[in-house]
Design a protein around this motif. Structure first.
Motif, PDB file in Angstrom:
ATOM      1  N   GLU A 580      56.769 128.152  29.646  1.00 43.58           N
ATOM      2  CA  GLU A 580      57.190 128.037  28.251  1.00 43.58           C
ATOM      3  C   GLU A 580      57.572 129.389  27.680  1.00 43.58           C
ATOM      4  O   GLU A 580      58.551 129.516  26.932  1.00 43.58           O
ATOM      5  N   GLU A 581      56.779 130.422  28.040  1.00 46.35           N
ATOM      6  CA  GLU A 581      57.072 131.770  27.567  1.00 46.35           C
ATOM      7  C   GLU A 581      58.407 132.259  28.111  1.00 46.35           C
ATOM      8  O   GLU A 581      59.214 132.865  27.391  1.00 46.35           O
ATOM      9  N   GLU A 582      58.653 131.982  29.394  1.00 39.84           N
ATOM     10  CA  GLU A 582      59.921 132.372  30.008  1.00 39.84           C
ATOM     11  C   GLU A 582      61.079 131.631  29.338  1.00 39.84           C
ATOM     12  O   GLU A 582      62.154 132.199  29.103  1.00 39.84           O
ATOM     13  N   GLY A 583      60.832 130.352  29.033  1.00 43.98           N
ATOM     14  CA  GLY A 583      61.857 129.562  28.347  1.00 43.98           C
ATOM     15  C   GLY A 583      62.184 130.150  26.983  1.00 43.98           C
ATOM     16  O   GLY A 583      63.365 130.261  26.601  1.00 43.98           O
ATOM     17  N   ARG A 584      61.130 130.508  26.220  1.00 39.23           N
ATOM     18  CA  ARG A 584      61.353 131.117  24.902  1.00 39.23           C
ATOM     19  C   ARG A 584      62.114 132.432  25.036  1.00 39.23           C
ATOM     20  O   ARG A 584      63.027 132.731  24.262  1.00 39.23           O
ATOM     21  N   HIS A 585      61.732 133.208  26.052  1.00 36.87           N
ATOM     22  CA  HIS A 585      62.384 134.501  26.267  1.00 36.87           C
ATOM     23  C   HIS A 585      63.860 134.307  26.603  1.00 36.87           C
ATOM     24  O   HIS A 585      64.737 135.014  26.069  1.00 36.87           O
ATOM     25  N   ARG A 587      65.730 131.714  25.870  1.00 36.71           N
ATOM     26  CA  ARG A 587      66.455 131.201  24.699  1.00 36.71           C
ATOM     27  C   ARG A 587      66.778 132.339  23.729  1.00 36.71           C
ATOM     28  O   ARG A 587      67.885 132.420  23.196  1.00 36.71           O
ATOM     29  N   LYS A 588      65.777 133.216  23.503  1.00 41.40           N
ATOM     30  CA  LYS A 588      66.018 134.345  22.606  1.00 41.40           C
ATOM     31  C   LYS A 588      67.110 135.257  23.147  1.00 41.40           C
ATOM     32  O   LYS A 588      67.970 135.736  22.419  1.00 41.40           O
ATOM     33  N   GLN A 589      67.035 135.498  24.468  1.00 40.48           N
ATOM     34  CA  GLN A 589      68.025 136.372  25.090  1.00 40.48           C
ATOM     35  C   GLN A 589      69.422 135.756  24.990  1.00 40.48           C
ATOM     36  O   GLN A 589      70.401 136.448  24.672  1.00 40.48           O
ATOM     37  N   ALA A 590      69.505 134.441  25.254  1.00 40.86           N
ATOM     38  CA  ALA A 590      70.800 133.766  25.162  1.00 40.86           C
ATOM     39  C   ALA A 590      71.329 133.797  23.731  1.00 40.86           C
ATOM     40  O   ALA A 590      72.515 134.084  23.492  1.00 40.86           O
ATOM     41  N   ASP A 591      70.440 133.516  22.754  1.00 41.48           N
ATOM     42  CA  ASP A 591      70.848 133.559  21.343  1.00 41.48           C
ATOM     43  C   ASP A 591      71.352 134.953  20.974  1.00 41.48           C
ATOM     44  O   ASP A 591      72.364 135.097  20.271  1.00 41.48           O
ATOM     45  N   ARG A 592      70.644 135.979  21.451  1.00 45.24           N
ATOM     46  CA  ARG A 592      71.017 137.359  21.132  1.00 45.24           C
ATOM     47  C   ARG A 592      72.384 137.703  21.735  1.00 45.24           C
ATOM     48  O   ARG A 592      73.240 138.292  21.073  1.00 45.24           O
ATOM     49  N   GLU A 593      72.587 137.303  22.998  1.00 46.13           N
ATOM     50  CA  GLU A 593      73.850 137.622  23.661  1.00 46.13           C
ATOM     51  C   GLU A 593      75.020 136.884  23.008  1.00 46.13           C
ATOM     52  O   GLU A 593      76.104 137.452  22.821  1.00 46.13           O
TER      53      GLU A 593
END
Length: 699
Positions: A580-585, A587-593
């Protein structure tokens, strides 16, 4: 305070002071060491649970290999408390010490508040209690140099004064050198060294040539052969230098007072932060202690029970590691672990058996680990151990003989037991060593029986050791009482130190004597006498013992199955958490990019539209339309929408993080038409675009 603090005598016999001393060695500063030396077991479950959670969270941080910024911490409380008694301003060295500590507070605040909220809620709360003193730190460091002196650039006036001092000093030195170089004075002077007396330049003149130079004698040598004369030619320059030095002293004093006032105006906030810093360092020491000794957090519960699994005495671990010259974590089987429980299916554990078998170590391990847990410390026991927060712990362990009071060992023990009987109630843990010893065995046994019965009646949870065999029957016949023993190997004639619950101990005297070569005749007679003295209860006890050993074995097997299930469940939960933590990370990375890409496209299109301003109207309109469409797309990304919601919810007085300045500030005004916010940062108003502000916690 009765009932509010754990009994001092108990902590003394459990050697809790040694735990505090060891804990202090893991602290990063005197602040943490002082807090460790003052650590005390709490009787408040919420307090103990919160401190335990802080220790656990920081242990995980260190286990991940993260470096906690503990450098620079100083105990500045004495500096602040002593101020005003003998001084009116802080000295430069003191101001630098204060600044270093406040800078450390800022680094720790940033570090702790940026930890993952789901995993470090308690540490983040500690970080939020640390004040932000960056402005004070910057001002002190701007004015005070690494040499602990006020810098020339601390003020324009000081810079000018020191420039003048340098210039006058150089002129004075040159004038001096011209004087002593005069051929007329060569025979009159002792040497041409530039010397000072009473802060003024002087020439060393031979007393026989006193009148060779006009001036004032300021000093003379011990023999009187040399006079130290201030030449009249240098008096005016010396006066000018003296005036400049006086002005410098005044300006330095003024600067120190400004800095002192800046600190004193925030003294309460600074002291609050220093208090929190001491708790942070204490938690840091607890975490390092836990890692070094391979400890785990026990589950803290209400009620009055405990279950220690694979528990080891920490001071025994420490002793053996020192003897072997290795770290505690490198020890393997040198200290035999114990499994012990109390308060669930029985309230009295009576440990019987011979001396030197390890009974006292069991008592001390139970008491010390309970006190550690109630102090928010991890304990050297397997994960899944459980400890209630007892309202009181009493211990009567070791030789209590007092020569000064002319008390026998038995009398000293009884005096302590009397106190324990008076104060025991529900929620009390009682540890009694060699109960009934030091007097006639028969009287000792009946007295011990009555004491144990009374303690149980008053609601105490009791662990007692004894070598009196008569007490075994009491444990068998009394509800919620259980026998136990520390295993003894009759083949090697050595104790194994392994605790066995449900099995009473035996002195093994006849077996030991036989293996040591006692004549067969003596052994035979002793065995016969023992048989004749038996009243038939031994066989019954043996039957009960066999039944209990079987039940204990089945309980142990069932516990092992539960442990395996718990371990599998914990492993699955940890894997799920990581996924779940990796998924959140991700998602955040994708949103940021995505957001960064869209912003980059928007900038290119905006530049293109601006360049088309003078193009034909049709082309200019198409460029503006394209720019508006791209802006709409950019504002639709997940990050942009979250940021827009954040901006829409802002009100005057809200805290924000100003990205270009990397500082927090307070919202003063919001100009929606211009897409900007006016923020108060360090008492100054700055206007920044919406995109340049974020949440204070960086979320």
């Amino acid at each position: 305070m009765a009932g509010k603090r754990i009994d001092e005598h108990t902590l003394e016999v459990l050697e809790f002071e040694e735990i505090r001393r060891t804990l202090a060695s893991f602290a990063a500063s005197d602040l943490g060491k002082d807090a460790a030396r003052g650590l005390y077991p709490s009787v408040d479950l919420r307090w103990a649970a919160a401190r335990m959670a802080e220790t656990t969270e920081l242990t995980k941080v260190l286990d991940r290999g993260e470096r906690v910024p503990m450098a620079g911490l100083r105990d500045i409380r004495p500096v602040l408390s002593e101020f005003g008694k003998k001084q009116s301003v802080f000295e430069p060295a003191e101001l630098m010490e204060i600044a270093d500590t406040l800078a450390a507070s800022g680094r720790l605040r940033l570090f702790l508040t940026n930890l993952e909220p789901a995993e470090s809620a308690h540490l983040r709360a500690m970080g939020e209690k640390l004040g932000d003193f960056e402005a004070t730190v910057e001002e002190v460091r701007r004015c005070i140099g690494g040499d602990k002196r006020v810098k020339d650039d601390a003020s324009d006036k000081l810079r000018e004064i020191r420039r003048k001092i340098t210039q006058v000093s150089e002129n004075l030195h040159q004038r001096f050198m011209n004087l002593v170089a005069s051929p007329a004075l060569k025979k009159a002077i002792e040497n041409d060294n530039y010397m000072m007396r009473h802060g003024r330049p002087v020439i060393a003149v031979k007393s026989t040539h006193r009148h060779a130079i006009r001036g004032t004698v300021l000093d003379r040598s011990n023999t009187g052969a040399t006079l130290y004369v201030e030449p009249d030619e240098l008096v005016e320059l010396s006066n000018e230098l003296e005036d400049a030095v006086f002005e410098e002293k005044k300006e330095v004093g003024r600067i120190l007072w400004v800095l002192t006032k800046m600190v004193l105006d925030q003294q309460d906030a600074i002291l609050d932060s220093v208090k929190t810093l001491s708790l942070v360092d204490l938690t840091y020491a607890k975490a390092r202690f836990s890692i070094a000794y391979g400890m785990n957090p026990p589950d803290l519960t209400t009620g009055s029970s405990l279950q220690l699994r694979d528990a080891r005495h920490p001071l025994l671990l420490q002793l053996i590691s020192r003897q072997k010259g290795c770290g505690v974590s490198q020890l393997t089987n040198e200290v035999v672990p114990i499994d012990v429980r109390l308060g669930d299916d029985f309230d009295l554990l009576l440990i019987t058996g011979p001396n030197t078998g390890g009974k006292t170590v069991v008592l001390k391990t139970i008491g010390l680990l309970t006190a550690m847990a109630q102090s928010g410390l991890h304990i050297p026991a397997r994960a899944g151990s459980r400890v209630s927060v007892f309202r009181q712990i009493f211990a009567d362990i070791g030789d209590e003989q007092s020569i000064q009071q002319s008390l026998s060992t038995f009398s000293a023990h009884m005096r302590q037991v009397v106190k324990i009987l008076e104060r025991t109630n529900g929620g009390t843990l009682v540890l009694l060593d060699e109960l009934g010893a030091g007097t006639d065995p028969t009287e000792g046994a009946v007295l011990a029986t009555a004491i144990l019965d009374r303690l149980m009646h008053k609601g105490g949870k009791v662990v007692a050791t004894t070598h009196l065999g008569q007490l075994k029957s009491f444990a068998y016949s009394t509800p919620r009482a259980q026998n136990g023993s520390v295993q003894f190997d009759t083949e090697t004639l050595q104790p194994t130190y392994r605790l066995m619950i449900g099995t009473p101990g035996s002195s093994n005297a006849i077996v030991i004597a036989q293996r040591l070569g006692m004549p067969k005749e003596v052994i035979g007679q002793a065995t016969a006498l023992l048989a004749t003295e038996s009243d038939g209860t031994s066989e019954l006890i043996n039957q009960i013992q066999a039944t209990r050993e079987d039940a204990e074995q089945k309980r142990s097997e069932a516990q092992s199955i539960l442990d395996e299930a718990d371990a599998a469940r914990a492993e699955a939960a940890e894997k799920l958490r990581r996924i779940e933590e990796e998924g959140r990370h991700l998602r955040k990375q994708a949103d940021r990019e995505i957001d960064e890409s869209m912003q980059a496209i928007r900038r290119v299109v905006d530049e293109f539209a601006a360049g088309m301003h003078n193009a034909p109207a049709a082309w200019s309109q198409k460029a503006r339309t394209l720019a508006e469409q791209v802006a709409a797309l950019a504002s639709g990304t997940a990050m942009a929408q979250r940021h827009a919601e954040f901006i829409a919810g802002l009100r005057r007085g809200d805290g924000v993080f100003v990205i270009p300045f990397r500082r927090e500030g307070l919202v003063e005004r919001i100009r929606k038409s211009r897409g900007t916010i006016i923020v108060l940062v360090d008492s100054k108003e700055v206007e920044v675009p919406f995109r340049d502000v974020a949440r204070p916690d960086g979320a």
